[in-house]
Enzyme design. Structure first.
Site, short mmCIF file in Angstrom:
data_model
loop_
_atom_site.label_atom_id
_atom_site.label_comp_id
_atom_site.label_asym_id
_atom_site.label_seq_id
_atom_site.Cartn_x
_atom_site.Cartn_y
_atom_site.Cartn_z
N LYS A 1 0.83 -1.21 0.00
CA LYS A 1 0.00 0.00 0.00
C LYS A 1 0.86 1.26 0.00
O LYS A 1 0.60 2.20 -0.76
CB LYS A 1 -0.93 0.01 1.23
CG LYS A 1 -1.88 -1.16 1.30
CD LYS A 1 -2.86 -1.03 2.47
CE LYS A 1 -2.16 -1.02 3.83
NZ LYS A 1 -1.44 -2.29 4.11
N ARG B 1 -9.21 1.19 9.05
CA ARG B 1 -8.81 -0.20 9.30
C ARG B 1 -9.95 -1.05 9.83
O ARG B 1 -9.78 -2.24 10.05
CB ARG B 1 -7.64 -0.25 10.28
CG ARG B 1 -6.33 0.21 9.65
CD ARG B 1 -5.17 -0.07 10.55
NE ARG B 1 -3.90 0.25 9.91
CZ ARG B 1 -2.72 0.09 10.47
NH1 ARG B 1 -2.64 -0.38 11.70
NH2 ARG B 1 -1.61 0.39 9.82
N ARG C 1 12.30 -7.92 6.19
CA ARG C 1 12.55 -6.48 6.10
C ARG C 1 13.52 -6.03 7.19
O ARG C 1 13.45 -6.47 8.33
CB ARG C 1 11.23 -5.71 6.22
CG ARG C 1 11.35 -4.23 5.94
CD ARG C 1 10.02 -3.62 5.57
NE ARG C 1 9.00 -3.76 6.59
CZ ARG C 1 7.74 -3.33 6.43
NH1 ARG C 1 7.36 -2.78 5.28
NH2 ARG C 1 6.86 -3.46 7.42
N ARG D 1 12.08 -4.41 12.88
CA ARG D 1 11.06 -3.76 13.68
C ARG D 1 10.25 -4.80 14.42
O ARG D 1 10.03 -5.90 13.92
CB ARG D 1 10.12 -2.92 12.81
CG ARG D 1 10.78 -1.73 12.17
CD ARG D 1 9.80 -0.80 11.53
NE ARG D 1 8.58 -1.46 11.00
CZ ARG D 1 7.66 -0.85 10.27
NH1 ARG D 1 7.79 0.42 9.99
NH2 ARG D 1 6.61 -1.50 9.82
N ARG E 1 -0.79 -9.70 13.18
CA ARG E 1 -1.30 -8.58 12.39
C ARG E 1 -2.20 -9.08 11.26
O ARG E 1 -3.22 -8.44 10.95
CB ARG E 1 -0.13 -7.78 11.80
CG ARG E 1 0.72 -7.07 12.85
CD ARG E 1 1.97 -6.47 12.24
NE ARG E 1 1.68 -5.35 11.37
CZ ARG E 1 2.54 -4.83 10.50
NH1 ARG E 1 3.75 -5.36 10.37
NH2 ARG E 1 2.21 -3.79 9.77
#
Length: 211
Positions: A13, A88, A123, A156, A167
């Site tokens: 996104k 959301r 990541r 992270r 998530r």
């Protein structure tokens, strides 16, 4: 023209919003970035949001809405804006309607859960300069250090596999119903999130068709 990007965390996104923003001259509003800025600044909202973000849970609506209202009230949003990460859930979508925000197009970027897990768990981020790398798709030439500034790269908390799984569960339960919500309003379109260029071609065609 107000546009919303939907999709699971890591679906792309933010990447697509940035490309569309540059092409259309519309500001991108990422509630994730707004909240992270609040955390970094040590504001009351930021400190409260941090406890939720670190555990992979969604930040309460009242915190998100507060920072969003301040942002869309700025002058650069008068001609339209792109929302990345908001709404959301159905309650947040209702708040947008109550605010009188007219949404022209909602684009859902579709990516499988397995691909999301691979993307996010690989990541690596530089806290000093903000550069982002991926151990498979875009590794740093300096290994575990940033190519840009040389600082150490970190994973992270919300990119750790166990957090990503949480998530995704939250996304399917709370965010995915928005596809039906906006589908009923006739503004929803879906695109495949495989390949940045291919995805963007689909998105730009949808936007041009809605102008």
């Amino acid at each position: 023209m107000n546009i919303i990007f939907l999709g699971a965390p890591g679906a792309g996104k933010g990447t697509q919003a940035a490309i569309v923003s540059e092409r259309l001259g519309l500001p991108t509003i990422s509630t994730g970035n707004l909240l992270r800025a609040a955390v970094k600044a040590g504001t009351a909202a930021g400190l409260e949001a941090k406890t939720y973000m670190d555990s992979g849970a969604l930040v309460p609506d009242e915190i998100v809405v507060a920072v969003l209202k301040d942002r869309i009230a700025e002058s650069d949003c008068e001609a339209g804006f792109i929302l990345d990460g908001f709404p959301r859930n159905l309650a947040q979508a209702g708040v947008l309607e109550e605010m009188g925000v007219r949404i022209a197009l909602v684009i859902s970027i579709e990516v499988s859960d397995d691909e999301i897990l691979s993307r996010l768990s690989g990541r690596r981020v530089c806290l000093k300069c903000g550069a982002t790398f991926h151990v498979q798709n875009a590794p740093s030439k300096a290994g575990d250090h940033c190519d840009v500034c040389g600082d150490a790269l970190i994973v992270r908390e919300d990119d750790r596999p166990e957090t990503v799984a949480g998530r995704l569960e939250v996304y399917h339960e709370q965010t995915e119903p928005l596809k039906d919500f906006y589908g009923e309003r006739g503004v929803l379109a879906t695109v495949s999130g495989t390949g940045i260029e291919q995805t963007n071609k689909q998105i730009m065609a949808l936007i041009e068709g809605s102008l």
